[in-house]
Design an enzyme around this catalytic site. Sequence first.
Site, PDB file in Angstrom:
ATOM      1  N   PRO A   2       0.622 -18.071  -5.535  1.00 19.53           N
ATOM      2  CA  PRO A   2       0.552 -16.901  -4.401  1.00 19.53           C
ATOM      3  C   PRO A   2       0.471 -17.465  -3.026  1.00 19.53           C
ATOM      4  O   PRO A   2      -0.184 -18.698  -2.817  1.00 19.53           O
ATOM      5  CB  PRO A   2      -0.730 -16.246  -4.807  1.00 19.53           C
ATOM      6  CG  PRO A   2      -1.163 -16.863  -6.018  1.00 19.53           C
ATOM      7  CD  PRO A   2      -0.306 -17.829  -6.602  1.00 19.53           C
ATOM      8  N   GLU A   3       1.249 -17.098  -2.243  1.00 23.88           N
ATOM      9  CA  GLU A   3       1.272 -17.586  -0.802  1.00 23.88           C
ATOM     10  C   GLU A   3       0.314 -16.431  -0.010  1.00 23.88           C
ATOM     11  O   GLU A   3      -0.170 -15.668  -0.818  1.00 23.88           O
ATOM     12  CB  GLU A   3       2.540 -17.640  -0.273  1.00 23.88           C
ATOM     13  CG  GLU A   3       3.603 -18.538  -0.885  1.00 23.88           C
ATOM     14  CD  GLU A   3       5.109 -18.835  -0.476  1.00 23.88           C
ATOM     15  OE1 GLU A   3       5.195 -18.797   0.964  1.00 23.88           O
ATOM     16  OE2 GLU A   3       5.761 -19.113  -1.088  1.00 23.88           O
TER      17      GLU A   3
END
Length: 297
Positions: A2-3
């Site tokens: 996840p960014e």
Amino acid sequence: MPELPEVETVRRGLAPVMEGARIDRVEQRRADLRFPFPDDFAGRLAGRRVTAVGRRAKYLLVDLDDGTILVMHLGMSGRFLIETGGQSDRPGQFHHDTAIASPHDHVVIDMTTQGGGAATVTYNDPRRFGFMTLVPRSEIDTHKLFANLGVEPVGNALDAGYLAGRFAGKAAPLKAALLDQSIVAGLGNIYVCEALYRAGLSPRRAAGTLVTKAGAPRVALERLTAAVRAVIADAIAAGGSSLRDYVQADGSLGYFQHAFDVYDREGQPCATDGCRSRIRRIVQSGRSSFYCPSCQR
DNA sequence: CGAATGACCTGTGAGC
DNA sequence: TGCTCACAGGTCATTC
């Protein structure tokens, strides 16, 4: 991982369940993830009430009523499963007690929500690059994890003048400069590729070439700044991207991955009207960069 | 100092 | 079908 947009999406999923909830019990199933858990981790959480669920860069910040913050990072493959009132976001799983435990469920947090119902949040992370720790609220800005973080790409802190100051004299390629969390906090491999495409800039171009001798941002840097802000905003609005491991905290799928122009599109045609080139993949700092060799200079 | 590389882990998909 | 290999959203320590 996840960014930032995925972490923000997870935050928005956890907040309505956790805010105001009392933590009844925490089950910590292994001694470490990426780092060892703090001493008495589960014991220190039990009985606490959650006052807020926030985010800084890719860190989730769960504020507790004793002045500490539960800091959580999802690494590459971390996710949360939420169960409330008999509803579960894990397919085929209806109740915590009867669920077939995943070998990668590492932390289980049982809570009583503000409304009085039972809720369970389970942290699952196959690769175990994520971690959890506890930091006093008063130290959150000076703590090792946060002291050197750059600006958020959402809000007003990120502007071309700031980036000009940070890029001036830099020989590093734009790809590396944008992945540097001490410059912009929260960008990762996907959104850096997408922002560079939108800005029409090659990932190999030296960061310093976007700054004038006088230290002012060139037009290309103005474009890049706008592209970074826009791609992050678009991704958050879409609920993030669901790739192999990542699903929203409520179990639904983000859909920004359908909007990728270059990421993971090696060999496919460039999306720009009239461009006949195909997307190319190169490796920079050990990571894949995807770009259009014609549109990005 | 900055920049590049390897390390940490497991899972998955492609290719043979 | 089963095997091996490359690669995956992130950081951090080490080396040049």
